[in-house]
Motif scaffolding. Sequence first.
Motif, PDB file in Angstrom:
ATOM      1  N   ASP A 137      35.423  41.342  16.379  1.00  0.00           N
ATOM      2  CA  ASP A 137      34.076  41.055  16.879  1.00  0.00           C
ATOM      3  C   ASP A 137      33.948  39.594  17.291  1.00  0.00           C
ATOM      4  OD1 ASP A 137      33.209  43.706  16.505  1.00  0.00           O
ATOM      5  OD2 ASP A 137      32.759  43.311  14.396  1.00  0.00           O
ATOM      6  N   GLY A 138      35.035  39.073  17.894  1.00  0.00           N
ATOM      7  CA  GLY A 138      35.041  37.724  18.445  1.00  0.00           C
ATOM      8  C   GLY A 138      35.426  36.625  17.474  1.00  0.00           C
ATOM      9  N   LYS A 139      35.550  36.956  16.178  1.00  0.00           N
ATOM     10  CA  LYS A 139      35.866  35.933  15.186  1.00  0.00           C
ATOM     11  C   LYS A 139      37.315  36.056  14.713  1.00  0.00           C
ATOM     12  CE  LYS A 139      31.123  35.635  13.423  1.00  0.00           C
ATOM     13  NZ  LYS A 139      30.242  35.764  12.216  1.00  0.00           N
ATOM     14  N   LYS A 140      37.981  34.945  14.590  1.00  0.00           N
ATOM     15  CA  LYS A 140      39.362  34.921  14.120  1.00  0.00           C
ATOM     16  C   LYS A 140      39.403  35.296  12.646  1.00  0.00           C
ATOM     17  CE  LYS A 140      43.260  31.720  13.611  1.00  0.00           C
ATOM     18  NZ  LYS A 140      43.725  30.344  13.897  1.00  0.00           N
ATOM     19  N   ILE A 141      40.202  36.338  12.315  1.00  0.00           N
ATOM     20  CA  ILE A 141      40.264  36.781  10.924  1.00  0.00           C
ATOM     21  C   ILE A 141      41.673  36.697  10.331  1.00  0.00           C
ATOM     22  CG2 ILE A 141      38.276  38.317  11.164  1.00  0.00           C
ATOM     23  CD1 ILE A 141      40.298  40.676  11.258  1.00  0.00           C
ATOM     24  N   ARG A 142      42.695  36.504  11.176  1.00  0.00           N
ATOM     25  CA  ARG A 142      44.063  36.444  10.651  1.00  0.00           C
ATOM     26  C   ARG A 142      44.973  35.729  11.650  1.00  0.00           C
ATOM     27  NH1 ARG A 142      45.705  38.414   5.373  1.00  0.00           N
ATOM     28  NH2 ARG A 142      47.969  38.781   5.422  1.00  0.00           N
ATOM     29  N   GLU A 143      45.841  34.887  11.126  1.00  0.00           N
ATOM     30  CA  GLU A 143      46.879  34.258  11.938  1.00  0.00           C
ATOM     31  C   GLU A 143      48.218  34.543  11.270  1.00  0.00           C
ATOM     32  OE1 GLU A 143      48.236  29.780  13.277  1.00  0.00           O
ATOM     33  OE2 GLU A 143      46.108  30.328  13.430  1.00  0.00           O
ATOM     34  N   MET A 144      49.165  35.115  12.048  1.00  0.00           N
ATOM     35  CA  MET A 144      50.430  35.561  11.465  1.00  0.00           C
ATOM     36  C   MET A 144      51.612  34.982  12.234  1.00  0.00           C
ATOM     37  SD  MET A 144      49.469  39.605  10.777  1.00  0.00           S
ATOM     38  CE  MET A 144      49.078  39.928  12.499  1.00  0.00           C
ATOM     39  N   PRO A 145      52.468  34.211  11.601  1.00  0.00           N
ATOM     40  CA  PRO A 145      53.701  33.792  12.273  1.00  0.00           C
ATOM     41  C   PRO A 145      54.511  35.006  12.691  1.00  0.00           C
ATOM     42  CG  PRO A 145      53.355  32.570  10.246  1.00  0.00           C
ATOM     43  CD  PRO A 145      52.360  33.686  10.239  1.00  0.00           C
ATOM     44  N   MET A 146      55.154  34.934  13.847  1.00  0.00           N
ATOM     45  CA  MET A 146      55.898  36.081  14.372  1.00  0.00           C
ATOM     46  C   MET A 146      57.202  35.636  14.995  1.00  0.00           C
ATOM     47  SD  MET A 146      54.020  36.930  18.031  1.00  0.00           S
ATOM     48  CE  MET A 146      55.508  37.133  19.029  1.00  0.00           C
ATOM     49  N   SER A 147      58.082  36.612  15.162  1.00  0.00           N
ATOM     50  CA  SER A 147      59.317  36.422  15.926  1.00  0.00           C
ATOM     51  C   SER A 147      59.439  37.602  16.866  1.00  0.00           C
ATOM     52  CB  SER A 147      60.533  36.355  14.993  1.00  0.00           C
ATOM     53  OG  SER A 147      61.725  36.200  15.739  1.00  0.00           O
ATOM     54  N   ALA A 148      59.734  37.347  18.134  1.00  0.00           N
ATOM     55  CA  ALA A 148      59.804  38.405  19.142  1.00  0.00           C
ATOM     56  C   ALA A 148      61.243  38.591  19.617  1.00  0.00           C
ATOM     57  CB  ALA A 148      58.883  38.067  20.301  1.00  0.00           C
ATOM     58  N   GLY A 149      61.400  39.330  20.732  1.00  0.00           N
ATOM     59  CA  GLY A 149      62.729  39.651  21.241  1.00  0.00           C
ATOM     60  C   GLY A 149      63.541  38.428  21.618  1.00  0.00           C
ATOM     61  N   GLN A 150      64.800  38.465  21.245  1.00  0.00           N
ATOM     62  CA  GLN A 150      65.682  37.311  21.432  1.00  0.00           C
ATOM     63  C   GLN A 150      66.184  37.164  22.859  1.00  0.00           C
ATOM     64  OE1 GLN A 150      69.911  38.403  19.810  1.00  0.00           O
ATOM     65  NE2 GLN A 150      68.430  39.630  18.656  1.00  0.00           N
ATOM     66  N   GLY A 151      66.009  38.210  23.703  1.00  0.00           N
ATOM     67  CA  GLY A 151      66.522  38.125  25.075  1.00  0.00           C
ATOM     68  C   GLY A 151      68.034  38.153  25.080  1.00  0.00           C
ATOM     69  N   GLY A 152      68.667  37.192  25.737  1.00  0.00           N
ATOM     70  CA  GLY A 152      70.120  37.084  25.735  1.00  0.00           C
ATOM     71  C   GLY A 152      70.803  38.124  26.590  1.00  0.00           C
ATOM     72  N   GLN A 153      72.122  38.272  26.371  1.00  0.00           N
ATOM     73  CA  GLN A 153      72.940  39.171  27.181  1.00  0.00           C
ATOM     74  C   GLN A 153      72.485  40.613  27.059  1.00  0.00           C
ATOM     75  OE1 GLN A 153      77.099  38.872  26.324  1.00  0.00           O
ATOM     76  NE2 GLN A 153      77.716  40.255  27.970  1.00  0.00           N
ATOM     77  N   MET A 154      72.000  41.015  25.871  1.00  0.00           N
ATOM     78  CA  MET A 154      71.553  42.389  25.663  1.00  0.00           C
ATOM     79  C   MET A 154      70.135  42.614  26.192  1.00  0.00           C
ATOM     80  SD  MET A 154      74.212  43.707  24.355  1.00  0.00           S
ATOM     81  CE  MET A 154      73.592  45.299  23.859  1.00  0.00           C
ATOM     82  N   LYS A 155      69.498  41.526  26.656  1.00  0.00           N
ATOM     83  CA  LYS A 155      68.148  41.598  27.233  1.00  0.00           C
ATOM     84  C   LYS A 155      67.143  42.221  26.276  1.00  0.00           C
ATOM     85  CE  LYS A 155      69.828  41.734  32.010  1.00  0.00           C
ATOM     86  NZ  LYS A 155      69.816  42.434  33.304  1.00  0.00           N
TER      87      LYS A 155
END
Length: 402
Positions: free
Chosen positions: A255-273
């Motif tokens: 409802d427009g208000k920040k309620i959680r902030e979570m550190p994340m890690s996403a796709g590494q990319g690279g040769q395997m894309k």
Amino acid sequence: MGRGAYGSAGLLALALLTACSVNSPAEPPQGAAMAGGARGASVGVSPADKTANVPTDQPVVVSAQGGRLRSVRVDGGKSGPMKGVLSSDGTRWRSLGTARPGTAYTVTALSVDAAGKQSETTSTYTTVKGDKTFDIETITPNKDDTGLTVGIGMPVMIAFDKPVADRVAVERNLSIHSSKPVEGAWHWFDEKHVDFRPQKYWPARTKVRVDAKLAGVRGGPGMYGKRDVRLDFKIGRSQITKGSTNEHVLIVRRDGKKIREMPMSAGQGGQMKYHTTSGVHLAMSREPVTVMTSPGIGPGSAGYYQLTVYNTVRISNSGEYVHSAPWSVGSQGNSNVSHGCVNVSPDNASWFIKNTLIGDPIIITGTPRPLEPTNGWGHWQENWKQWLKWSSLKAGPTVLLH
């Protein structure tokens, strides 16, 4: 690939007819069968008496001249009666919906003339025969997957059991009702799938009803709808999650208000894309346990993996989830090391699965691979002009749900 769109119009300000009284005359429809004489009201019925092979979508129209209609009944035997509406002056009745194929209908109209004399007119007709039927195979959201309270990005998705050729006829009989006004449109992804989404996200806490009045509707040559289907569901609170693969953080706003902030890690990319897709994803499922296997790579091959992961929220059909990844906690918040999923800590994953509704938008940015509109529920990856490009009917407001 063919598509389409639909928007329902406002409610008719007419009452469903059982028996009504009226005052003034009107001209009968051209070509209608006439009954009655000089002493009574003259009643016209269309289709004309004993007409055969009438299309199922042709309305029944009954008109009175020199009097008014007191009641009209259109009886289809085992198929049941047809509903209709009467004009405010009581001189014209018109059926609603569609007739059933291969059915004999009897029209019985009770009229009264200016002197108060009653007379009855009876007429019969038969509809065109149908060789086969089509039906709704699945409709989403559904109770099993969502509990019928869903996020603000949730589309309505209908899958038919047979290809639909007459998309216009089908769309005309699909309507969306909502407790808050919404502009929206239907959209054909192919000949068996038609989906609805609003132009913008649903307003939070909106009640929605889907009416698919397809019984007797022509879906193609010799093929007619088997039944009507109704679905009611609710839109929950507004919750949007945004994540940046460059900043390595997920931020949840409710409802427009920040309620959680979570550190994340996403796709590494690279040769395997191993790239996480960028775009507006929707939460598609919530799974306590998911077994993930490397796509297109078998055991013994370089890059093969099989992992059991916990507290997963699916965001695409290509195997992307937001999930618990205790092995990458050290990288979360600073680098991308996953095979394409969004990794978060066990505590954050446990919170996220409990606080996410099916249909909540989860927006990922910063990667070179865009989310395809057909990769899961990527409906919001098309802008409104693109969405309407596959329309066969105009977009419009939903019907107000009382």
